[in-house]
Design a protein around this motif. Structure first.
Motif, mmCIF file in Angstrom:
data_model
loop_
_atom_site.group_PDB
_atom_site.id
_atom_site.type_symbol
_atom_site.label_atom_id
_atom_site.label_comp_id
_atom_site.label_asym_id
_atom_site.label_seq_id
_atom_site.Cartn_x
_atom_site.Cartn_y
_atom_site.Cartn_z
ATOM 1 N N LEU A 315 19.390 48.972 -83.672
ATOM 2 C CA LEU A 315 18.485 49.609 -82.295
ATOM 3 C C LEU A 315 16.781 49.408 -82.663
ATOM 4 N N TRP A 316 16.251 48.892 -81.750
ATOM 5 C CA TRP A 316 14.903 48.771 -82.012
ATOM 6 C C TRP A 316 14.390 49.919 -80.901
ATOM 7 N N LEU A 317 13.325 50.378 -81.477
ATOM 8 C CA LEU A 317 12.115 51.067 -80.510
ATOM 9 C C LEU A 317 10.842 50.718 -80.674
ATOM 10 N N CYS A 318 10.217 50.411 -79.617
ATOM 11 C CA CYS A 318 8.640 50.074 -79.777
ATOM 12 C C CYS A 318 7.727 50.614 -78.637
ATOM 13 N N ARG A 319 6.680 50.549 -78.760
ATOM 14 C CA ARG A 319 5.729 51.046 -77.705
ATOM 15 C C ARG A 319 6.045 50.092 -76.272
ATOM 16 N N GLU A 320 6.071 50.873 -75.180
ATOM 17 C CA GLU A 320 5.895 50.282 -74.020
ATOM 18 C C GLU A 320 4.831 49.619 -73.529
ATOM 19 N N PRO A 321 4.862 48.222 -73.530
ATOM 20 C CA PRO A 321 3.463 47.594 -73.264
ATOM 21 C C PRO A 321 2.389 48.128 -72.228
ATOM 22 N N GLY A 322 3.025 48.434 -71.045
ATOM 23 C CA GLY A 322 2.211 48.979 -70.170
ATOM 24 C C GLY A 322 1.821 50.402 -70.359
ATOM 25 N N ARG A 323 2.168 51.021 -71.274
ATOM 26 C CA ARG A 323 1.826 52.298 -71.745
ATOM 27 C C ARG A 323 0.782 52.521 -72.896
ATOM 28 N N ALA A 324 0.633 51.441 -73.589
ATOM 29 C CA ALA A 324 -0.239 51.330 -74.793
ATOM 30 C C ALA A 324 -1.829 51.418 -74.123
ATOM 31 N N GLY A 325 -2.590 52.051 -74.944
ATOM 32 C CA GLY A 325 -3.949 52.339 -74.629
ATOM 33 C C GLY A 325 -4.778 51.060 -74.351
ATOM 34 N N GLY A 326 -5.846 51.375 -73.599
ATOM 35 C CA GLY A 326 -7.031 50.259 -73.382
ATOM 36 C C GLY A 326 -7.821 49.915 -74.506
ATOM 37 N N PRO A 327 -8.477 48.903 -74.405
ATOM 38 C CA PRO A 327 -9.277 48.231 -75.493
ATOM 39 C C PRO A 327 -10.218 49.569 -76.002
ATOM 40 N N VAL A 328 -10.664 49.409 -77.131
ATOM 41 C CA VAL A 328 -11.560 50.479 -77.587
ATOM 42 C C VAL A 328 -12.504 49.591 -78.739
ATOM 43 N N ALA A 329 -13.420 50.356 -79.150
ATOM 44 C CA ALA A 329 -14.513 49.695 -80.120
ATOM 45 C C ALA A 329 -13.654 49.364 -81.444
ATOM 46 N N ALA A 330 -13.876 48.248 -82.022
ATOM 47 C CA ALA A 330 -12.790 47.766 -83.048
ATOM 48 C C ALA A 330 -12.657 48.641 -84.252
ATOM 49 N N ASP A 331 -13.726 49.711 -84.527
ATOM 50 C CA ASP A 331 -13.626 50.465 -85.651
ATOM 51 C C ASP A 331 -13.152 52.046 -84.941
ATOM 52 N N ALA A 332 -12.575 52.017 -83.956
ATOM 53 C CA ALA A 332 -12.013 53.082 -83.225
ATOM 54 C C ALA A 332 -10.900 53.382 -83.558
ATOM 55 N N LEU A 333 -9.837 54.483 -83.447
ATOM 56 C CA LEU A 333 -8.283 54.624 -83.225
ATOM 57 C C LEU A 333 -7.930 53.984 -81.860
ATOM 58 N N TRP A 334 -6.660 53.246 -81.946
ATOM 59 C CA TRP A 334 -6.265 52.753 -80.829
ATOM 60 C C TRP A 334 -5.167 53.155 -80.251
ATOM 61 N N ASP A 335 -4.765 53.659 -79.247
ATOM 62 C CA ASP A 335 -3.462 54.140 -78.821
ATOM 63 C C ASP A 335 -3.004 55.230 -79.419
ATOM 64 N N GLY A 336 -3.849 55.965 -80.010
ATOM 65 C CA GLY A 336 -3.739 57.181 -80.878
ATOM 66 C C GLY A 336 -3.019 57.086 -82.108
ATOM 67 N N ARG A 337 -2.965 55.567 -82.540
ATOM 68 C CA ARG A 337 -2.247 55.610 -83.730
ATOM 69 C C ARG A 337 -2.727 54.626 -84.665
ATOM 70 N N TRP A 338 -3.237 53.409 -84.323
ATOM 71 C CA TRP A 338 -3.742 52.087 -85.005
ATOM 72 C C TRP A 338 -5.014 52.008 -85.343
ATOM 73 N N ARG A 339 -5.430 51.570 -86.626
ATOM 74 C CA ARG A 339 -6.819 51.528 -86.940
ATOM 75 C C ARG A 339 -6.740 49.851 -87.674
ATOM 76 N N LEU A 340 -7.742 49.421 -87.598
ATOM 77 C CA LEU A 340 -7.991 48.154 -88.240
ATOM 78 C C LEU A 340 -8.489 48.540 -89.858
ATOM 79 N N ASP A 341 -7.954 47.786 -90.713
ATOM 80 C CA ASP A 341 -8.165 48.068 -92.202
ATOM 81 C C ASP A 341 -8.145 46.837 -92.889
#
Length: 417
Positions: A315-341
């Motif tokens: 059973l796979w669960l993943c973020r719905e593409p149309g509900r993901a957050g819009g683009p943000v600055a490269a050093d910001a938090l994206w979609d409420g959970r992702w950061r570049l590292d």
């Protein structure tokens, strides 16, 4: 024990639950419960060398609220405690006002606590508040989690939220204040029948002849808390045997999931949905059951901003593409959970944006199938862009110049990646 003994004992027990505490915030509205919190907690905290700060949230919704906050500030000054008024300006006049105000209040207090390095924030909820909460949740058909109501200690947002007075009656706190000539303000909205909590308070009085009283409802909440802890242990055990986190998606062994009791299945899947979509509340039971049934037939189903489907015994669960957050600055938090590292160096960050990989980005990565991840999961995975040029897709190419990490921890143990 006298009321004074009960109140001070509650304050001491609260502090003993956090023996390493060095900074404590008090949320004080100016009402009787929170003013009792202010005066009862100040002394015991000081005895333990704990630094105290006080905050009052002004929702800006009624006349007089600012004056009440300023009276709290004067009382704090007399006690030698720093005080801050936190303003909420986000109400747009739509939706559930009390729920919006509650969520805003929690967010403002969490930001304030983080800014001042406070490990804990104490709230003035009483046994009466607990009983009213149970009654309101009964009206909504809540299950074990909802009926366990408020916790004396809850860790969230990196903060310990403390409720030292959950075992005390509202009238006890007010009598204690009156004996000491300590004043408080009455919020007129606490008598406004438009609000469900006010109606619940009235209903409790009317239910008293049936023997349904605040103490009994609070006892029910305590028993439901014990039941919830047992159910959480079952979900944690299943998660540790059946669930993996893959590039921000969740992969669950469908056979192990099917053999588990339904409550455990629903609890684990709800936790996965909340982790992926950043939701505080579980989906409605009927929606969750229907979503799982559809996913079990191999079709991608959308539920609360998450896509789910069964593929190859998983059973796979993943973020719905149309509900993901819009683009943000490269050093910001994206979609409420992702950061570049690591985040791009400051000199490089100009013009770089962090956003969804999307169909266009995935089309330029012909080897994406080698990841073993569903296409749906990768569409909503993070990517580094400069204008329309894809620079990095960490979930497809983990050997690239940037990795991506999720800041939120999954609530249960998981299998290794």
């Amino acid at each position: 024990m006298s009321a004074t003994d009960d109140i001070l004992a509650a304050a001491f027990r609260c502090l003993e639950a956090e023996p390493s505490l060095r900074g404590l915030g008090l949320a004080v509205s100016g009402g009787g419960d929170s003013m009792a919190l202010l005066h009862a907690m100040a002394g015991p905290a000081r005895e333990r060398g704990i630094a105290i700060r006080v905050a009052t949230v002004d929702h800006g919704l009624r006349d007089g609220a600012r004056a009440e906050a300023e009276r709290v500030a004067r009382d704090c000054a007399a006690l030698g405690l720093p005080h801050e008024i936190l303003d909420w300006t986000g109400w747009e006049g739509r939706g559930n006002l009390q729920d919006a105000a509650r969520q805003a209040r929690r967010a403002l207090l969490a930001e304030w606590a983080g800014r001042h390095g406070l490990e804990a924030v104490a709230l003035g909820h009483t046994l009466d508040d607990q009983a009213e909460t149970v009654l309101m949740r009964l009206a909504r058909g809540s299950g074990v989690d909802g009926l366990s109501a408020m916790s004396a200690l809850r860790r969230e947002d990196g903060i310990a939220w403390l409720r030292p007075f959950l075992g005390l009656r509202r009238e006890t706190l007010r009598a204690w204040l009156s004996e000491r000539n300590l004043g408080w303000d009455e919020d007129p909205s606490n008598a406004d029948p438009r609000f469900q909590r006010v109606r619940a308070r009235t209903a409790l009085q009317e239910l008293a002849p049936l023997g349904i009283a605040a103490q009994g409802l609070a006892d029910t909440a305590q028993r439901m808390t014990m039941a919830r802890e047992a159910l959480e242990a079952l979900a944690a055990d299943l998660s540790g045997r059946a669930l993996r986190l893959r590039a921000g998606a969740v992969e669950i062994d469908a056979a192990l999931l099917a053999r588990a009791p339904e409550e455990t299945r629903l609890r684990l899947v709800s936790a996965a949905i909340g982790w992926i979509a950043g939701r505080a509340y579980r989906p409605r039971l009927a929606s969750l059951q229907a979503g799982l049934q559809g996913a079990g037939q191999g079709r991608w189903r959308s539920l609360s901003g998450v896509m789910l489907a069964e593929r190859g015994g998983r059973l796979w669960l993943c973020r719905e593409p149309g509900r993901a957050g819009g683009p943000v600055a490269a050093d910001a938090l994206w979609d409420g959970r992702w950061r570049l590292d690591p985040p791009p160096a400051e000199a490089e960050a100009g013009g770089l944006r962090l956003g969804a990989l999307g169909a266009a980005g995935l089309a330029g990565l012909p080897g994406w199938r080698d990841t073993g991840l569903p296409r749906q999961a990768l569409l909503a995975s993070p990517a580094l862009w400069r204008d329309d040029a894809l620079l990095a897709a960490p979930c497809v190419d983990p050997a690239g110049p940037f990795a991506a990490r999720i800041v939120a921890e999954f609530p249960y143990p998981t299998l290794p990646h």
